[in-house]
Design an enzyme around this catalytic site. Structure first.
Site, PDB file in Angstrom:
ATOM      1  N   ARG A 162       0.828  -1.212   0.000  1.00  0.00           N
ATOM      2  CA  ARG A 162       0.000   0.000   0.000  1.00  0.00           C
ATOM      3  C   ARG A 162       0.857   1.254   0.000  1.00  0.00           C
ATOM      4  O   ARG A 162       0.560   2.213  -0.714  1.00  0.00           O
ATOM      5  CB  ARG A 162      -0.916  -0.005   1.217  1.00  0.00           C
ATOM      6  CG  ARG A 162      -2.014  -1.033   1.129  1.00  0.00           C
ATOM      7  CD  ARG A 162      -2.886  -1.006   2.359  1.00  0.00           C
ATOM      8  NE  ARG A 162      -3.881  -2.068   2.302  1.00  0.00           N
ATOM      9  CZ  ARG A 162      -4.507  -2.544   3.348  1.00  0.00           C
ATOM     10  NH1 ARG A 162      -4.263  -2.054   4.556  1.00  0.00           N
ATOM     11  NH2 ARG A 162      -5.387  -3.507   3.212  1.00  0.00           N
ATOM     12  N   GLN A 211       9.768 -11.730   4.300  1.00  0.00           N
ATOM     13  CA  GLN A 211       8.565 -12.509   4.583  1.00  0.00           C
ATOM     14  C   GLN A 211       8.636 -13.875   3.899  1.00  0.00           C
ATOM     15  O   GLN A 211       8.322 -14.901   4.501  1.00  0.00           O
ATOM     16  CB  GLN A 211       7.323 -11.742   4.133  1.00  0.00           C
ATOM     17  CG  GLN A 211       6.011 -12.422   4.442  1.00  0.00           C
ATOM     18  CD  GLN A 211       5.473 -13.252   3.296  1.00  0.00           C
ATOM     19  OE1 GLN A 211       5.826 -13.051   2.140  1.00  0.00           O
ATOM     20  NE2 GLN A 211       4.607 -14.179   3.619  1.00  0.00           N
ATOM     21  N   PHE A 254      13.758 -10.369  10.214  1.00  0.00           N
ATOM     22  CA  PHE A 254      12.766  -9.669   9.406  1.00  0.00           C
ATOM     23  C   PHE A 254      12.926  -8.162   9.540  1.00  0.00           C
ATOM     24  O   PHE A 254      12.950  -7.437   8.549  1.00  0.00           O
ATOM     25  CB  PHE A 254      11.356 -10.091   9.817  1.00  0.00           C
ATOM     26  CG  PHE A 254      10.276  -9.463   8.983  1.00  0.00           C
ATOM     27  CD1 PHE A 254       9.877 -10.056   7.801  1.00  0.00           C
ATOM     28  CD2 PHE A 254       9.689  -8.276   9.358  1.00  0.00           C
ATOM     29  CE1 PHE A 254       8.890  -9.484   7.012  1.00  0.00           C
ATOM     30  CE2 PHE A 254       8.706  -7.684   8.583  1.00  0.00           C
ATOM     31  CZ  PHE A 254       8.310  -8.284   7.410  1.00  0.00           C
ATOM     32  N   ARG A 303      20.216  -8.320   8.022  1.00  0.00           N
ATOM     33  CA  ARG A 303      19.674  -9.664   8.229  1.00  0.00           C
ATOM     34  C   ARG A 303      20.728 -10.675   8.641  1.00  0.00           C
ATOM     35  O   ARG A 303      20.400 -11.742   9.145  1.00  0.00           O
ATOM     36  CB  ARG A 303      19.001 -10.141   6.946  1.00  0.00           C
ATOM     37  CG  ARG A 303      19.967 -10.577   5.870  1.00  0.00           C
ATOM     38  CD  ARG A 303      19.276 -10.836   4.545  1.00  0.00           C
ATOM     39  NE  ARG A 303      20.082 -11.561   3.614  1.00  0.00           N
ATOM     40  CZ  ARG A 303      21.112 -11.082   2.940  1.00  0.00           C
ATOM     41  NH1 ARG A 303      21.490  -9.836   3.124  1.00  0.00           N
ATOM     42  NH2 ARG A 303      21.778 -11.827   2.094  1.00  0.00           N
TER      43      ARG A 303
END
Length: 118
Positions: free
Chosen positions: A16, A38, A79, A89
């Site tokens: 979005r 994810q 994450f 990460r």
């Protein structure tokens, strides 16, 4: 499962924010990192749950639960770090890999003790 839902919601929010409609998986770098984080967490979840289940049944529930909680914490940090920068990460990735190997060891020790020792 709550972690997977949280990760999926973060991808929806990133879609979005950067106006990236499904099924597209490319666009703004922050979206791509969030999407990859994810996907990576989702790919390892069946392995984690399987090892957690086997180690919990055949080794020791308390030790297995502690490893499982640490693993979930490191995946959350993975994450969050990956969503900010790809280099973020690495530390949590290595920690979560060690914890998976620890669960493999616990599961194997429990299985061997159960099936080889009368």
């Amino acid at each position: 499962v709550l972690f997977l839902a949280y990760f999926a919601m973060q991808v929806i929010y990133a879609r979005r924010k950067y106006k990236i409609s499904p099924p597209e998986t490319t666009g703004h770098p922050e979206f791509e990192r969030t999407f990859r984080a994810q996907a990576n967490c989702s790919e390892y979840f069946p392995i984690f749950v399987s090892l957690l289940w086997i180690a919990g049944i055949f080794f020791h529930q308390g030790v297995t639960a502690a490893c499982g909680l640490l693993y979930l914490y490191t995946r959350l940090k993975y994450f969050q770090g990956y969503a900010v920068a790809a280099q973020g990460r690495l530390g949590p990735l290595y920690a979560s890999a060690w914890l998976l190997w620890a669960l493999v060891g616990l599961a194997l020790a429990g299985l061997l003790a159960h099936f080889l020792w009368p």
